[in-house]
Design a protein around this motif. Structure first.
Motif, PDB file in Angstrom:
ATOM      1  N   ALA A 168      15.394  -1.264 -33.270  1.00 42.93           N
ATOM      2  CA  ALA A 168      15.004  -2.607 -33.679  1.00 42.93           C
ATOM      3  C   ALA A 168      16.137  -3.605 -33.505  1.00 42.93           C
ATOM      4  CB  ALA A 168      14.544  -2.588 -35.132  1.00 42.93           C
ATOM      5  N   THR A 169      16.950  -3.470 -32.467  1.00 48.14           N
ATOM      6  CA  THR A 169      18.073  -4.382 -32.280  1.00 48.14           C
ATOM      7  C   THR A 169      17.895  -5.281 -31.067  1.00 48.14           C
ATOM      8  OG1 THR A 169      19.251  -2.705 -31.014  1.00 48.14           O
ATOM      9  CG2 THR A 169      19.694  -2.810 -33.375  1.00 48.14           C
ATOM     10  N   ASN A 183      20.841  -9.145 -36.089  1.00 48.68           N
ATOM     11  CA  ASN A 183      20.565  -7.729 -35.862  1.00 48.68           C
ATOM     12  C   ASN A 183      19.249  -7.372 -36.546  1.00 48.68           C
ATOM     13  OD1 ASN A 183      20.588  -4.780 -36.586  1.00 48.68           O
ATOM     14  ND2 ASN A 183      22.443  -4.837 -35.335  1.00 48.68           N
ATOM     15  N   ASP A 184      18.227  -7.086 -35.746  1.00 49.53           N
ATOM     16  CA  ASP A 184      16.898  -6.834 -36.307  1.00 49.53           C
ATOM     17  C   ASP A 184      16.896  -5.654 -37.265  1.00 49.53           C
ATOM     18  OD1 ASP A 184      16.162  -8.877 -34.673  1.00 49.53           O
ATOM     19  OD2 ASP A 184      14.693  -7.758 -33.502  1.00 49.53           O
ATOM     20  N   GLU A 185      17.543  -4.564 -36.858  1.00 48.27           N
ATOM     21  CA  GLU A 185      17.508  -3.372 -37.711  1.00 48.27           C
ATOM     22  C   GLU A 185      18.215  -3.625 -39.033  1.00 48.27           C
ATOM     23  OE1 GLU A 185      18.105   1.431 -37.642  1.00 48.27           O
ATOM     24  OE2 GLU A 185      18.994   0.261 -36.025  1.00 48.27           O
ATOM     25  N   TYR A 220      10.893   0.329 -42.178  1.00 44.67           N
ATOM     26  CA  TYR A 220      10.250  -0.567 -41.221  1.00 44.67           C
ATOM     27  C   TYR A 220       9.559   0.223 -40.123  1.00 44.67           C
ATOM     28  CZ  TYR A 220      14.077   0.007 -37.813  1.00 44.67           C
ATOM     29  OH  TYR A 220      14.975   0.508 -36.902  1.00 44.67           O
ATOM     30  N   HIS A 221       8.596  -0.413 -39.526  1.00 43.12           N
ATOM     31  CA  HIS A 221       7.775   0.214 -38.491  1.00 43.12           C
ATOM     32  C   HIS A 221       7.380  -0.854 -37.490  1.00 43.12           C
ATOM     33  CE1 HIS A 221       4.609   2.543 -36.578  1.00 43.12           C
ATOM     34  NE2 HIS A 221       3.719   1.638 -36.906  1.00 43.12           N
ATOM     35  N   GLN A 222       7.525  -0.537 -36.221  1.00 42.38           N
ATOM     36  CA  GLN A 222       7.102  -1.465 -35.179  1.00 42.38           C
ATOM     37  C   GLN A 222       5.604  -1.323 -34.975  1.00 42.38           C
ATOM     38  OE1 GLN A 222       9.670  -1.613 -31.741  1.00 42.38           O
ATOM     39  NE2 GLN A 222       7.954  -2.116 -30.401  1.00 42.38           N
ATOM     40  N   ILE A 223       4.889  -2.390 -35.178  1.00 46.89           N
ATOM     41  CA  ILE A 223       3.437  -2.347 -35.077  1.00 46.89           C
ATOM     42  C   ILE A 223       3.040  -1.947 -33.659  1.00 46.89           C
ATOM     43  CG2 ILE A 223       1.316  -3.725 -35.209  1.00 46.89           C
ATOM     44  CD1 ILE A 223       2.767  -5.442 -37.311  1.00 46.89           C
ATOM     45  N   GLY A 224       2.120  -1.013 -33.587  1.00 48.80           N
ATOM     46  CA  GLY A 224       1.696  -0.519 -32.283  1.00 48.80           C
ATOM     47  C   GLY A 224       2.508   0.655 -31.804  1.00 48.80           C
TER      48      GLY A 224
END
Length: 390
Positions: free
Chosen positions: A10-11, A108-110, A163-167
């Motif tokens: 997630a970065t 930083n997304d993560e 967290y979880h990336q949708i899809g």
């Protein structure tokens, strides 16, 4: 303890500045009464990011504050800096952490996603209503950039989120991991259909059943061998003896399939090289289950494939299926090309992918030579590791 959040899946900068601003504005303390129509969880007592914890205690759950530097030249560590400016003087803004580059929440997304998930942890907030409202708000903002916070575990009845990336990934919790089958298939009944509790009533000695909760990081070799040690009464035995015992049992499930054995052996060498904290490679996993045997049905059943050759359970609910294809996947028993058989296989793959699984196939011809297969498989597992950032 990390001095900075681990760079992971997630970065890539998917979370925009618009989303970050919406989060900051929604989570900051409000001055005065809550405006009409504004959700009640935006009141100051509900939304302060560290919850019931002092700011340093909250941040210490994610960062090593004694390793991060101070912004104030009078001090050497972030901990001293924060105490001075948030406790002694209180001269920083309430949302200072969202602008402080040391914590990665700016770009930083993560780092941001882990921070938000930690805000929902039961050690931080104990009011279920508050957690639910905050969870709803966070997801309503994150969804625009393709993320959501999902429950992955629980402690004392309170949810733990990640967290979880949708899809991506497989939704829902793992309930039954039945694997390494040898001999006749196990006979399974629904012991409690409401809770989807299964019970093996016959041939249970022919398979293994992992019966522990799946952590957010997936299932590692360390965890699988700990389960095996308890199951077999091997507590106190040398670690490598436990590893060898489990490996031999997994290898037994492969029968005379040398291609699959090369996959298992090559991956097992990674445990020694990279450490037992990497994901466990699980062979012969039941994905579907038909209670009848082929002989009992006397016709093709509704499930063309009941077991996966190998399964990796990775962080964030990612599940990777690895298949080794012999000619039985595309030819009839006489060795002639069978388009229907091949079509059934690719239809199964489509269904798996739509459920969130990743499917990788190796042709049998790729795995016939030991040296070439080892090189091919190591390169594949290295790239897989890079993809999922284990």
């Amino acid at each position: 303890m990390m001095t900075f959040p681990k760079q992971g899946a997630a970065t890539a900068g998917r979370i925009t500045e618009v989303t970050r601003r919406r989060l900051r504005e929604g989570l900051c303390r409000l001055c005065g009464p809550v405006p009409a129509g504004r959700m009640e969880f935006l009141e100051p007592q509900h939304t302060f990011w560290s919850g019931a914890l002092p700011e340093t205690d909250f941040l210490a759950r994610l960062y090593d504050l004694d390793e991060l530097p101070s912004r104030d030249p009078r001090f050497t560590t972030a901990f001293q800096d924060i105490v001075q400016h948030r406790v002694a003087n209180d001269d920083d803004e309430e949302d200072w952490v969202f602008h402080d580059s040391r914590f990665g929440l700016v770009d930083n997304d993560e780092a941001l996603l882990r921070f938000l998930a930690e805000m929902l942890h039961p050690a931080v907030r104990t009011d279920p209503g508050e957690v639910e409202r905050l969870h709803t708000f966070l997801n309503s903002v994150l969804v625009h950039d393709g993320y959501e916070l999902v429950q992955v575990d629980a402690v004392s009845g309170a949810p733990i989120f990640d967290y979880h990336q949708i899809g991506s990934g497989v939704p829902g919790a793992m309930r039954n991991l039945i694997f390494a089958a040898v001999g006749p298939k196990p006979e399974i009944v629904l012991d409690d259909a409401v809770n989807n509790d299964l019970r093996i009533i016959r041939n249970q000695q022919n398979c293994l059943v992992y019966d522990r909760p799946l952590a957010a990081h997936g299932l590692t070799w360390t965890e699988l061998t700990a389960w095996w040690s308890d199951r077999q009464g091997l507590a106190g035995r040398p670690q490598r003896e436990v590893w060898r015992s489990l490996y031999q049992r997994l290898d037994q499930s492969l029968g005379d399939n040398n291609a699959e054995r090369r996959v298992l052996r090559t991956y097992a060498e990674r445990y020694g090289r990279l450490g037992p904290g990497i994901a466990a490679l699980i062979p012969q996993v039941y994905l579907h289950y038909d209670p009848y045997t082929a002989g009992q049905r006397r016709a093709p059943g509704p499930l063309s494939r009941q077991r996966m050759d190998f399964l990796l359970l990775l962080p964030h609910r990612a599940r990777v299926v690895i298949e080794c294809d012999g000619k039985q996947h595309y030819a009839d028993p006489d060795g002639r090309a069978d388009p229907r058989r091949y079509a059934a296989m690719v239809a199964d793959d489509r269904d798996l992918r739509l459920k969130g699984y990743e499917v990788y196939r190796f042709g049998g011809a790729e795995l016939t030579d030991d040296h070439a297969a080892q090189h091919l498989l190591n390169a594949f597992f290295d790239r897989l590791d890079q993809r999922y950032h284990q």
